[in-house]
Design an enzyme around this catalytic site. Sequence first.
Site, PDB file in Angstrom:
ATOM      1  N   CYS A  15       0.841  -1.198   0.000  1.00 20.30           N
ATOM      2  CA  CYS A  15       0.000   0.000   0.000  1.00 20.30           C
ATOM      3  C   CYS A  15       0.874   1.245   0.000  1.00 20.30           C
ATOM      4  O   CYS A  15       2.017   1.230   0.472  1.00 20.30           O
ATOM      5  CB  CYS A  15      -0.924  -0.015   1.221  1.00 20.30           C
ATOM      6  SG  CYS A  15      -2.231   1.246   1.146  1.00 20.30           S
ATOM      7  N   SER A 121     -12.298   4.894  -0.065  1.00 15.85           N
ATOM      8  CA  SER A 121     -12.205   5.064   1.390  1.00 15.85           C
ATOM      9  C   SER A 121     -12.128   6.541   1.767  1.00 15.85           C
ATOM     10  O   SER A 121     -11.216   7.257   1.352  1.00 15.85           O
ATOM     11  CB  SER A 121     -10.965   4.332   1.928  1.00 15.85           C
ATOM     12  OG  SER A 121     -11.082   2.946   1.715  1.00 15.85           O
ATOM     13  N   ARG A 133      -5.868   7.890   8.610  1.00 16.73           N
ATOM     14  CA  ARG A 133      -5.451   7.613   7.234  1.00 16.73           C
ATOM     15  C   ARG A 133      -4.340   8.569   6.816  1.00 16.73           C
ATOM     16  O   ARG A 133      -4.599   9.704   6.398  1.00 16.73           O
ATOM     17  CB  ARG A 133      -6.648   7.702   6.282  1.00 16.73           C
ATOM     18  CG  ARG A 133      -7.784   6.747   6.665  1.00 16.73           C
ATOM     19  CD  ARG A 133      -8.851   6.679   5.606  1.00 16.73           C
ATOM     20  NE  ARG A 133      -8.358   6.084   4.380  1.00 16.73           N
ATOM     21  CZ  ARG A 133      -8.242   4.767   4.171  1.00 16.73           C
ATOM     22  NH1 ARG A 133      -8.574   3.900   5.115  1.00 16.73           N
ATOM     23  NH2 ARG A 133      -7.785   4.310   3.020  1.00 16.73           N
ATOM     24  N   CYS A 250     -22.466 -10.259   4.101  1.00 22.37           N
ATOM     25  CA  CYS A 250     -22.195 -11.542   4.753  1.00 22.37           C
ATOM     26  C   CYS A 250     -22.339 -11.479   6.271  1.00 22.37           C
ATOM     27  O   CYS A 250     -22.605 -12.498   6.914  1.00 22.37           O
ATOM     28  CB  CYS A 250     -20.795 -12.036   4.382  1.00 22.37           C
ATOM     29  SG  CYS A 250     -19.453 -10.933   4.862  1.00 22.37           S
ATOM     30  N   ASP A 272     -11.139 -12.133   3.928  1.00 19.66           N
ATOM     31  CA  ASP A 272      -9.896 -11.369   4.022  1.00 19.66           C
ATOM     32  C   ASP A 272      -9.483 -11.105   5.466  1.00 19.66           C
ATOM     33  O   ASP A 272      -8.322 -10.822   5.741  1.00 19.66           O
ATOM     34  CB  ASP A 272      -9.961 -10.064   3.232  1.00 19.66           C
ATOM     35  CG  ASP A 272     -11.153  -9.198   3.554  1.00 19.66           C
ATOM     36  OD1 ASP A 272     -12.134  -9.702   4.111  1.00 19.66           O
ATOM     37  OD2 ASP A 272     -11.108  -7.993   3.239  1.00 19.66           O
ATOM     38  N   CYS A 313     -31.686 -15.515  21.989  1.00 19.53           N
ATOM     39  CA  CYS A 313     -31.752 -14.068  21.745  1.00 19.53           C
ATOM     40  C   CYS A 313     -32.856 -13.730  20.748  1.00 19.53           C
ATOM     41  O   CYS A 313     -32.986 -14.356  19.693  1.00 19.53           O
ATOM     42  CB  CYS A 313     -30.408 -13.568  21.213  1.00 19.53           C
ATOM     43  SG  CYS A 313     -30.401 -11.794  20.858  1.00 19.53           S
ATOM     44  N   CYS A 319     -29.126 -10.863  13.153  1.00 19.62           N
ATOM     45  CA  CYS A 319     -27.659 -10.963  13.091  1.00 19.62           C
ATOM     46  C   CYS A 319     -27.164 -12.366  12.776  1.00 19.62           C
ATOM     47  O   CYS A 319     -26.005 -12.549  12.409  1.00 19.62           O
ATOM     48  CB  CYS A 319     -27.031 -10.469  14.391  1.00 19.62           C
ATOM     49  SG  CYS A 319     -27.269 -11.590  15.792  1.00 19.62           S
ATOM     50  N   CYS A 323     -20.867 -11.994  13.184  1.00 19.41           N
ATOM     51  CA  CYS A 323     -19.764 -12.155  12.230  1.00 19.41           C
ATOM     52  C   CYS A 323     -18.685 -13.053  12.836  1.00 19.41           C
ATOM     53  O   CYS A 323     -18.298 -12.881  14.000  1.00 19.41           O
ATOM     54  CB  CYS A 323     -19.198 -10.778  11.906  1.00 19.41           C
ATOM     55  SG  CYS A 323     -17.645 -10.798  10.995  1.00 19.41           S
TER      56      CYS A 323
END
Length: 365
Positions: A15, A121, A133, A250, A272, A313, A319, A323
């Site tokens: 980057c 971004s 950033r 997702c 990722d 829940c 949800c 995740c």
Amino acid sequence: MDKIELLVKPSSYLCNLNCSYCFYKKTKSIYPQGKIMDLNTLEFFIKKFMEYSEGKNIYFCWQGGEPLLCGINFYYKIIEFQKKYGKSGQFVGNTIQTNGILINKEWIEFFLKYNIFIGISLDGPEEIHNFYRRYKDGGKTYKKVMEAINLLKESNVQFNILSTIAEHTGKYPEKIFNFFINKNFQYLQFIPAIDRKNDKISDFSITPETYKDFLIKIFELWWNDGSPFISIRFFDNILEVLSGFEPSNCTLKKRCGEYLVIEYNGDTYPCDFFVMPDFKLGNIFEDELDKIYEKLKKFGEIKEIGSDKCKECEWSFICNKGCLWHRYVKENSIKGVDYFCSSYKKFFSYSIEKFKIIVRNILKL
């Protein structure tokens, strides 16, 4: 499988910035040589997946690091290979997620010619964006990013805003939202920054309390008496759930594992966030795609396990046990409770009736 989705890292973690909340920098420990995907690998991987798709829709999302570091000729080669190995009538989509620093008129021409959707971004107004950033020498990036966004707008390139929310910036939801509205940005995605380092939650990580407050305030500003006038991806996903559809993100799906991550050398991973040796699925040069996808499926099924607390829940229908990455961050285990569980409970309790009003308003249209 009715479609194939690929998240490709052609520049790996390389980057031109040094954002302090970047989770992908640690990938250097796996690939210390830090290379860009060569054209032989690029052609081989596109050929392999185009043939495997058997004419089904296939979507390539090019990310990094910074994917534009590969150079514009690399991306013209992508189009060349996709045309070479694609089937008649097959839909092939390309999106690029970028920090915007390298965007110029030459890139704009490419984006327009091939209808490339751009995720760029931008964390908010200048003082907020520049907090995390920065360039590698510590320089500020806001002005260069805004120049790129203005080029995109002037040229009618389709794009959305990717705003990463960490602990400091998460304390300014109103300032961030109003800035985006004043800039007339219509498509926003807020991404909570969370990671682990040395078995501890990283300092920049947004706390569940701050994230809860952020979501509630953003919702209040977005709500608009049941007729929101911009798209916020997380809120759109909740509306999808309440309307009886599978959410496109997702995070809220019943299972993970819908896309593959491709590293610069052809290594494959299920997400990722999980580019780690323990989660490697294989390599496109060494393994059959059927075997890679079988491992991906098993990874995705882990999301359904979750904690016993999730079974009781009232909000699990939204949800879907959270995740996997947020579980891993919280307890160093993908079978635990989502780090943002308390955030979601309070936010859903606050907003659910208003979300239902929005759904009813949409159905009247």
